[in-house]
Write an enzyme that holds these catalytic residues in place. Structure first.
Site, PDB file in Angstrom:
ATOM      1  N   HIS A 460       9.627  45.666  34.736  1.00  0.00           N
ATOM      2  CA  HIS A 460       9.609  46.202  33.376  1.00  0.00           C
ATOM      3  C   HIS A 460       8.439  45.626  32.576  1.00  0.00           C
ATOM      4  CE1 HIS A 460      11.724  47.636  29.623  1.00  0.00           C
ATOM      5  NE2 HIS A 460      10.964  46.682  29.105  1.00  0.00           N
ATOM      6  N   GLU A 461       8.342  44.309  32.549  1.00  0.00           N
ATOM      7  CA  GLU A 461       7.279  43.680  31.750  1.00  0.00           C
ATOM      8  C   GLU A 461       5.897  43.999  32.322  1.00  0.00           C
ATOM      9  OE1 GLU A 461       8.072  42.767  28.950  1.00  0.00           O
ATOM     10  OE2 GLU A 461      10.230  42.581  29.289  1.00  0.00           O
ATOM     11  N   HIS A 464       4.754  47.299  30.949  1.00  0.00           N
ATOM     12  CA  HIS A 464       4.120  47.121  29.633  1.00  0.00           C
ATOM     13  C   HIS A 464       2.684  46.610  29.807  1.00  0.00           C
ATOM     14  CE1 HIS A 464       7.313  47.912  26.815  1.00  0.00           C
ATOM     15  NE2 HIS A 464       8.108  46.966  27.260  1.00  0.00           N
ATOM     16  N   HIS A 467       0.193  49.210  30.817  1.00  0.00           N
ATOM     17  CA  HIS A 467      -0.109  50.083  29.675  1.00  0.00           C
ATOM     18  C   HIS A 467      -1.199  49.453  28.811  1.00  0.00           C
ATOM     19  CE1 HIS A 467       1.855  52.783  26.327  1.00  0.00           C
ATOM     20  NE2 HIS A 467       0.758  53.293  26.823  1.00  0.00           N
TER      21      HIS A 467
END
Length: 671
Positions: A460-461, A464, A467
């Site tokens: 998940h991190e 980010h 991105h």
């Protein structure tokens, strides 16, 4: 004094930064920015190159000066650093408000939008649209007295939110539970017991000492057979920073103050409440749309959640308290699916998970990820990595900080270290901080072993981070995660989690710590079956948080105050199936909304879950590593940052607007 925070190096000089550098550096940058801006406006500077580009450069320099300070305050907190950090908050708040309320600057931006729009690129136009919106949201058109009041509100809010965070950190760090009787440890993983023994020895005590960091809390709630130990940790966790704990860390008054400040600020600039103000920068159109979205999901998920909880109580053979739920859920999962998070740990040694995670990103996006040993870090646990493009040219980098330790904020997050910029001679590649709180490596060189849930957290991190780091946008305010609507910012992170479940990926990220053998096929199938295990209960829990957050901001009135406990009870009656005890003070440590960026925006997790499940559907249709689909996601979503309307970017990638069905299918709730 030579100040490392003012150096123009590509990366922070973490080996040289001291608390005494912080305030002088911030004051220096703020004064210089103010002088430069006044000189530009006094000289009548106009146009993109005359006013917008110089301001982007100024803001970039301030951001990269402040970033290591804010980061260190979260991961290496000390009294001296905390004092320096807090001394700067009102300075920064005043500066940002002055900037956003500067009528001459607003007029200059308006002129650029009116006279140059035809020749500007789409990302430049998007930047201007966002900037003009933000001027209005900060009250640029208010009379002087109301402008001043808005500024005061922002300064008070900044300080109150910081104090909220400090209270949670201090209350968490202050609590311990001593265990003298080994019988209380039955069921706990060996690594958790060893860590508690080491902590007791470190503090000169016999037996075992449990702290309240997340890995300890989760392990005890999930595995401890001793109900009293579970209850003690649960009670401590849910009463942190409340009136039921130490009075110096009680967040009760701060929560009311924060809500009041937000409400008044929103009304000053023409919004009915902070929820409406918050949505001005998001995909969702208005509060009714958000509430209907959440309640629609609740209607779909609650019947399944009720069935799941009834089944759990029947399995346990007794009514369950909140501190029993994780324990019996783990046992039910083990009995039904013959798989246990704890038993899977040996298959997910952190080095192997990282190697596989990087391999997935490299295969999808044609990048290469390489560690570097010549970068100054702020703790021995931290590692730095470069990201290289297919041509071998650097595209960005990240600091990886994965283990829990004292003085480090709990949870997991990604934050910006350096934003991408390419304006004239001012150039910088994007750099991220990726932070988790996993159990540290054991003695004798044994690596940290992750649960599958922790593997998903890492994915998940890193989503980010990609991105932020893979952006191709040259202007900091719309590059990477900047300028992305908050209810779309979780799309790349939740999207990335999907890979952590796939049979094509699990062999890459798993390998037994002793034999190196990948996860056996039959265990892999059982693990995948856990994805929809208690999906209804997990969903209504998130919906409870989201509805609570949105309603306390949408329904606030000065006359009635925050009605925090009352609203939470009302929301729980509507959507919850696990009813916590009366002493539960969950809001007092709800940092996402009281000190983080999710105020009146926690619904974004569910909103973006719809986007991410639908986006991943394209990979399910074409193949998980399909190069064409992956590059389309890279170009439409990751590289665009905030330079394009989020819905337009999604439609460009998916060929249509998002649909709810893929998420329901993913959760096993489609029927």
């Amino acid at each position: 004094m030579d100040n490392p925070l003012l150096h123009d190096a590509p990366l922070p000089a973490f080996d040289a930064i001291r608390p005494e550098h912080v305030e002088p550096a911030v004051r220096s940058i703020l004064d210089e920015n103010r002088r430069r801006l006044d000189a530009l406006l006094d000289a009548g500077a106009t146009g993109w190159d005359g006013i917008v580009a110089p301001l982007e450069r100024m803001q970039h320099r301030l951001a990269r000066t402040w970033s290591p300070v804010g980061h260190l305050n979260g991961v290496a907190n000390s009294d001296e650093l905390r004092a320096a950090y807090n001394a700067c908050l009102p300075l920064l708040s005043a500066y940002h408000t002055d900037l956003a309320q500067n009528e001459r600057l607003f007029a200059a931006y308006e002129r650029v939008a009116e006279t140059e729009a035809a020749r500007l690129r789409p990302d430049q136009r998007r930047l201007l649209e966002n900037a003009l919106r933000d001027f209005r949201l900060a009250g640029v058109g208010l009379d002087p007295a109301r402008k001043q009041r808005f500024k005061e509100l922002m300064e008070k809010l900044s300080s109150a939110q910081s104090k909220f965070d400090e209270n949670v950190l201090d209350a968490t760090n202050a609590w311990t539970r001593h265990v003298a009787d080994a019988n209380e440890l039955t069921g706990l993983p060996e690594a958790v017991v060893a860590r508690a023994r080491d902590e007791a020895a470190r503090q000169g005590k016999d037996g075992w000492l449990f702290t309240l960091d997340a890995p300890n809390y989760q392990a005890v709630l999930t595995h401890a057979e001793h109900r009293g130990l579970r209850q003690d940790l649960y009670t401590a966790w849910v009463t942190r920073a409340s009136e039921l704990g130490a009075s110096q860390w009680d967040n009760s008054a701060l929560m009311e103050e924060i809500l009041a400040l937000r409400h008044e600020a929103a009304q000053l600039v023409g919004h009915d409440d902070f929820a409406a103000y918050s949505l001005a920068t998001k995909m969702a159109a208005d509060p009714p749309e958000v509430l209907e979205f959440l309640r629609r999901l609740a209607r779909l998920c609650k019947p399944a959640a009720q069935r799941e909880f009834a089944e759990l109580e029947a399995f346990a053979g007794q009514p369950l308290e909140a501190w029993d739920v994780a324990f019996y859920s783990e046992r039910l999962k083990r009995e039904r699916l013959a798989v246990s998070e704890e038993e899977l740990r040996p298959y997910f040694p952190l080095p192997r998970v990282l190697e596989g995670l990087f391999a997935v990103a490299e295969r999808l996006y044609g990048i290469r990820i390489r560690p570097r040993s010549d970068v100054a870090v702020y703790h021995p646990d931290v590692t730095y990595y470069d990201i290289l493009g297919e041509d071998g040219v650097p595209r960005g980098g990240f600091f990886l900080d994965l283990y829990t330790r004292p003085k480090k904020r709990g949870g997991a997050w990604m934050d910006e270290c350096v934003g991408r910029i390419a304006l004239g001679e001012t150039r910088a590649l994007p750099v991220a901080y990726l932070v988790c709180n996993f159990t540290p490596p054991g003695t004798a060189g044994r690596p940290s072993l992750l649960t599958h849930y922790e593997v998903l957290t890492l994915f998940h991190e890193f989503g980010h981070g990609l991105h932020h780091m893979l952006t191709r946008v040259d202007f900091p305010s719309v590059a990477g995660i900047n300028g992305v609507p908050w209810d779309a910012v979780e799309l790349p992170s939740q999207f990335m989690e999907n890979f952590g479940w796939r049979e094509e990926v699990l062999p890459l990220i798993s390998g037994h710590v002793e034999t190196g053998e990948p996860l056996p096929a039959e265990v892999l199938a059982k693990l995948q079956a856990t994805r929809s295990f208690q999906a209804g209960m997990q969903s209504v829990r998130q919906l409870e948080f989201a509805l609570f957050d949105f309603r306390i901001h949408a329904e606030y009135t000065p006359e009635r105050g925050g009605r925090i406990a009352e609203t939470l009870a009302d929301v729980r009656a509507e959507v919850a199936v696990v009813r916590p005890p009366a002493f539960n003070r969950f809001p007092h440590s709800f940092q996402h909304i009281f000190s983080g960026g999710y105020a009146a925006g926690y619904y974004s997790y569910k909103w973006a879950e719809v986007l991410s499940a639908d986006a991943f559907g394209a990979f399910e249709e074409a193949g998980v590593f399909d190069a064409v689909t992956a590059r389309r996601f890279l170009h439409s979503i990751l590289e665009r940052g905030g330079s394009r309307d989020a819905m337009e970017a999604f439609v460009e990638f998916r060929g249509r607007k998002p649909e709810l069905e893929p998420l329901l299918r993913q959760l096993g709730l489609a029927a």
